[in-house]
Design a protein around this motif. Structure first.
Motif, PDB file in Angstrom:
ATOM      1  N   GLY A   8       3.665 -57.588 -16.493  1.00  9.43           N
ATOM      2  CA  GLY A   8       4.312 -58.921 -15.643  1.00  9.43           C
ATOM      3  C   GLY A   8       5.688 -59.418 -16.053  1.00  9.43           C
ATOM      4  N   ASP A   9       6.135 -58.961 -17.278  1.00 10.45           N
ATOM      5  CA  ASP A   9       7.289 -59.416 -18.012  1.00 10.45           C
ATOM      6  C   ASP A   9       8.201 -58.171 -17.933  1.00 10.45           C
ATOM      7  N   PRO A  10       8.857 -57.826 -16.960  1.00 11.69           N
ATOM      8  CA  PRO A  10       9.676 -56.706 -17.250  1.00 11.69           C
ATOM      9  C   PRO A  10      11.292 -56.855 -18.059  1.00 11.69           C
ATOM     10  N   VAL A  11      11.452 -58.173 -18.426  1.00  9.65           N
ATOM     11  CA  VAL A  11      12.624 -58.556 -19.277  1.00  9.65           C
ATOM     12  C   VAL A  11      11.979 -58.366 -20.629  1.00  9.65           C
ATOM     13  N   LEU A  12      11.331 -58.882 -21.233  1.00 10.53           N
ATOM     14  CA  LEU A  12      10.570 -58.743 -22.533  1.00 10.53           C
ATOM     15  C   LEU A  12      10.111 -56.923 -22.851  1.00 10.53           C
ATOM     16  N   PHE A  13       9.342 -56.800 -21.976  1.00  8.25           N
ATOM     17  CA  PHE A  13       8.544 -55.502 -22.219  1.00  8.25           C
ATOM     18  C   PHE A  13       9.254 -54.508 -21.016  1.00  8.25           C
ATOM     19  N   SER A  14      10.583 -53.937 -21.364  1.00  8.83           N
ATOM     20  CA  SER A  14      11.406 -53.241 -20.494  1.00  8.83           C
ATOM     21  C   SER A  14      10.978 -51.998 -20.205  1.00  8.83           C
ATOM     22  N   ARG A  15      11.227 -51.286 -18.970  1.00  6.53           N
ATOM     23  CA  ARG A  15      11.087 -49.844 -18.820  1.00  6.53           C
ATOM     24  C   ARG A  15      12.411 -49.080 -19.046  1.00  6.53           C
ATOM     25  N   ASP A  16      13.419 -49.843 -19.707  1.00  5.73           N
ATOM     26  CA  ASP A  16      14.492 -48.902 -20.420  1.00  5.73           C
ATOM     27  C   ASP A  16      14.358 -48.214 -21.408  1.00  5.73           C
ATOM     28  N   SER A  17      14.164 -46.832 -21.466  1.00  8.92           N
ATOM     29  CA  SER A  17      13.793 -46.095 -22.473  1.00  8.92           C
ATOM     30  C   SER A  17      14.869 -46.143 -23.466  1.00  8.92           C
ATOM     31  N   ASP A  18      16.146 -46.372 -23.156  1.00  9.07           N
ATOM     32  CA  ASP A  18      17.166 -46.512 -24.196  1.00  9.07           C
ATOM     33  C   ASP A  18      16.909 -47.545 -25.396  1.00  9.07           C
ATOM     34  N   LEU A  19      15.954 -48.406 -25.008  1.00  9.50           N
ATOM     35  CA  LEU A  19      15.562 -49.274 -26.330  1.00  9.50           C
ATOM     36  C   LEU A  19      14.814 -48.684 -27.324  1.00  9.50           C
ATOM     37  N   TRP A  20      14.361 -47.493 -27.188  1.00  5.17           N
ATOM     38  CA  TRP A  20      13.438 -46.878 -28.188  1.00  5.17           C
ATOM     39  C   TRP A  20      14.095 -46.970 -29.516  1.00  5.17           C
ATOM     40  N   ASN A  21      13.293 -47.348 -30.521  1.00  6.52           N
ATOM     41  CA  ASN A  21      13.963 -47.537 -31.897  1.00  6.52           C
ATOM     42  C   ASN A  21      13.815 -46.216 -32.788  1.00  6.52           C
ATOM     43  N   LEU A  22      13.226 -45.150 -31.850  1.00  4.58           N
ATOM     44  CA  LEU A  22      12.785 -43.982 -32.794  1.00  4.58           C
ATOM     45  C   LEU A  22      13.625 -42.643 -32.194  1.00  4.58           C
ATOM     46  N   TRP A  23      14.550 -42.875 -31.192  1.00  5.46           N
ATOM     47  CA  TRP A  23      15.178 -41.781 -30.682  1.00  5.46           C
ATOM     48  C   TRP A  23      15.674 -40.826 -31.378  1.00  5.46           C
ATOM     49  N   ASP A  24      16.287 -41.284 -32.741  1.00  4.73           N
ATOM     50  CA  ASP A  24      16.838 -40.505 -33.755  1.00  4.73           C
ATOM     51  C   ASP A  24      15.941 -39.607 -34.339  1.00  4.73           C
ATOM     52  N   THR A  25      14.755 -39.794 -34.272  1.00  4.62           N
ATOM     53  CA  THR A  25      13.655 -38.860 -34.827  1.00  4.62           C
ATOM     54  C   THR A  25      12.701 -37.927 -33.855  1.00  4.62           C
ATOM     55  N   ILE A  26      13.501 -38.116 -32.726  1.00  2.26           N
ATOM     56  CA  ILE A  26      12.613 -37.273 -31.505  1.00  2.26           C
ATOM     57  C   ILE A  26      13.575 -36.129 -31.420  1.00  2.26           C
ATOM     58  N   PRO A  27      12.750 -34.840 -31.719  1.00  2.00           N
ATOM     59  CA  PRO A  27      13.148 -33.491 -31.382  1.00  2.00           C
ATOM     60  C   PRO A  27      13.403 -33.051 -29.854  1.00  2.00           C
ATOM     61  N   ASP A  28      14.193 -32.334 -29.512  1.00  3.41           N
ATOM     62  CA  ASP A  28      14.738 -32.056 -28.237  1.00  3.41           C
ATOM     63  C   ASP A  28      13.504 -31.233 -27.636  1.00  3.41           C
ATOM     64  N   ASP A  29      12.681 -30.608 -28.445  1.00  3.49           N
ATOM     65  CA  ASP A  29      11.717 -29.900 -27.634  1.00  3.49           C
ATOM     66  C   ASP A  29      10.370 -30.451 -27.688  1.00  3.49           C
ATOM     67  N   TRP A  30      10.222 -31.832 -27.999  1.00  2.56           N
ATOM     68  CA  TRP A  30       9.070 -32.676 -28.045  1.00  2.56           C
ATOM     69  C   TRP A  30       8.280 -32.470 -26.905  1.00  2.56           C
ATOM     70  N   PRO A  31       7.133 -32.159 -26.558  1.00  4.83           N
ATOM     71  CA  PRO A  31       6.529 -31.910 -25.549  1.00  4.83           C
ATOM     72  C   PRO A  31       6.130 -33.174 -24.602  1.00  4.83           C
ATOM     73  N   LEU A  32       6.326 -34.441 -25.201  1.00  2.43           N
ATOM     74  CA  LEU A  32       5.985 -35.364 -24.217  1.00  2.43           C
ATOM     75  C   LEU A  32       7.408 -36.070 -23.790  1.00  2.43           C
ATOM     76  N   LEU A  33       8.590 -35.158 -23.949  1.00  2.00           N
ATOM     77  CA  LEU A  33       9.903 -35.604 -23.607  1.00  2.00           C
ATOM     78  C   LEU A  33       9.726 -35.835 -21.883  1.00  2.00           C
ATOM     79  N   PRO A  34       8.970 -35.047 -21.029  1.00  2.00           N
ATOM     80  CA  PRO A  34       9.101 -35.039 -19.514  1.00  2.00           C
ATOM     81  C   PRO A  34       8.202 -36.453 -19.118  1.00  2.00           C
ATOM     82  N   MET A  35       7.542 -36.927 -20.057  1.00  2.00           N
ATOM     83  CA  MET A  35       6.887 -38.224 -19.684  1.00  2.00           C
ATOM     84  C   MET A  35       7.280 -39.508 -20.438  1.00  2.00           C
ATOM     85  N   ILE A  36       7.939 -39.211 -21.572  1.00  2.00           N
ATOM     86  CA  ILE A  36       8.642 -40.293 -22.363  1.00  2.00           C
ATOM     87  C   ILE A  36      10.047 -39.895 -22.561  1.00  2.00           C
TER      88      ILE A  36
END
Length: 402
Positions: free
Chosen positions: A56-84
């Motif tokens: 119910g709070d799309p500002v505090l809990f955003s759908r913008d995945s650019d906010l993720w603080n772990l992107w630098d650790t996620i490999p390009d072949d991570w199998p959950l990339l199509p979902m996340i």
């Protein structure tokens, strides 16, 4: 993230998810630290009130995945990339006013689907699938029926040919299961959508895609193509599992026995109970905290990923104090989501028509249907995200085709 994180995998997500979610809630609270594939940390929101707050709070809990603080650790072949995924040009990752405009475009295109045409397509495809097995006296209602019906109807509504259906089913399942075939499945879907879009720009027709192209509000071809991938994925597999889970309930629970022998009043009750107790969409990714905050007694850092524990919230003892099954008109479940990013109402109606028609055709065409194996031997697909049966073997008296 805490050190007591729980892997979001294992057989209990298939065998006894409701009990597992209650144990996690009791041991870790309504917001549980979890580990995704590759030990990637996230928060699983299991509390009903907490999930209501997050969605119910799309500002505090955003759908913008650019906010993720772990992107630098996620490999390009991570199998959950199509979902996340990294920010994609689809409605899933659009926020604010642009999201509202986009949701309106999609809702308007779906709203124009003629109800009688929709039911007619669903009945025709359902009858064709039953015709293929009705003379045999036995079948698997998952592989031979539930997994084939929704995508055939949706493909027709969106503009695909009937021949493209099987390939779309395989690609969708590969992508949703989030394993080694996930990225290849996503690629097949995107390619199929791009080809259809290019054709409809030249040859518009009476279908959902053509209506989206005619009322674009400035959206690009890539954005519309991505939205079609989302709409097909979100419309097919959960609806197939809704059919399968509802038929399992009706074949194994004495409360619904009358419906198997001519009655139809209990079909809607069985479908609604499944949305509460055995929902196809168990856990959904995700939301990202736009700033440091607290939720359910946990300190959430800016950029943390939160997963929506829909089934966990549906069975929250804080709102289900007596633990009884809900089969009446109570629709306060989270199975279609909540807030700005919930499933559009026209899409919910389409899914319900496909699922209910699919169930009723089975009961009409195969009147003495019964399970062919012990109920306790039925198994679920190995996914914490979507809950569906691997198979539903049944037997019946052979009947002629239509």
């Amino acid at each position: 993230m805490t050190t007591d994180a729980v892997p979001l995998s294992g057989p209990r997500f298939q065998s006894e998810p409701t009990r597992l979610y209650r144990e996690l809630r009791r041991e870790h609270g309504p917001v549980t630290p979890v580990l995704l594939d590759g030990d990637v940390p996230a928060w699983l929101v299991l509390g009903y009130r907490e999930l209501h707050q997050v969605t119910g709070d799309p500002v505090l809990f955003s759908r913008d995945s650019d906010l993720w603080n772990l992107w630098d650790t996620i490999p390009d072949d991570w199998p959950l990339l199509p979902m996340i995924g990294r920010k994609q040009p689809s409605i899933l990752y659009t926020v604010g006013e642009r999201h509202r405009e986009r949701a309106a475009m999609i809702s308007d295109a779906l709203e124009e689907v003629d109800a009688s045409d929709l039911r007619g397509h669903a009945e025709r495809f359902a009858d064709e699938l039953i015709d293929a097995v009705c003379a045999k006296g036995e079948t698997d209602l998952i592989a031979d029926y539930a997994m084939l019906l929704p995508v055939r109807v949706l493909a027709r509504l969106y503009g695909f040919s009937d021949e493209q259906g099987p390939g779309l089913v395989t690609a969708l399942n590969d992508m949703i299961d989030g394993r080694e075939r996930a990225i290849a499945g996503q690629t097949h879907l995107v390619t199929s959508m791009s080809e259809l879009l290019a054709d409809r720009k030249v040859n518009p027709a009476d279908d959902v895609l053509s209506r989206m192209l005619a009322d674009r509000s400035g959206f690009t071809d890539e954005e519309i193509g991505q939205d079609l991938v989302v709409m097909l994925a979100a419309g097919h597999q959960p609806t197939a599992d809704w059919i399968g889970n509802s038929l399992r309930l009706m074949l194994t629970d004495d409360r619904f026995a009358a419906s198997l022998f001519g009655g139809r009043n209990s079909v809607a009750e069985a479908m609604n109970e499944v949305l509460w107790e055995d929902t196809p969409s168990q856990n959904i990714a995700g939301r990202w905290a736009s700033r440091d905050t607290h939720l359910g007694g946990r300190r959430i850092r800016a950029g943390d990923l939160l997963l929506l524990g829909l089934q966990g919230a549906n069975s929250d003892p804080q709102v289900r104090t007596d633990g009884s099954a809900l089969t009446g008109g109570n629709n306060a479940h989270f199975s279609f989501g909540h807030g700005e990013h919930r499933c559009p109402f026209p899409a919910q109606e389409i899914a319900e028509v496909i699922a209910r028609t699919g169930i009723e055709v089975v009961l009409d065409r195969l009147p003495d249907i019964d399970l062919a194996v012990p109920a306790e031997s039925l198994t679920r697909r190995p996914s914490p995200w979507l809950r569906g049966l691997t198979e539903l073997p049944v037997r019946f008296t052979p009947v002629p085709t239509l």
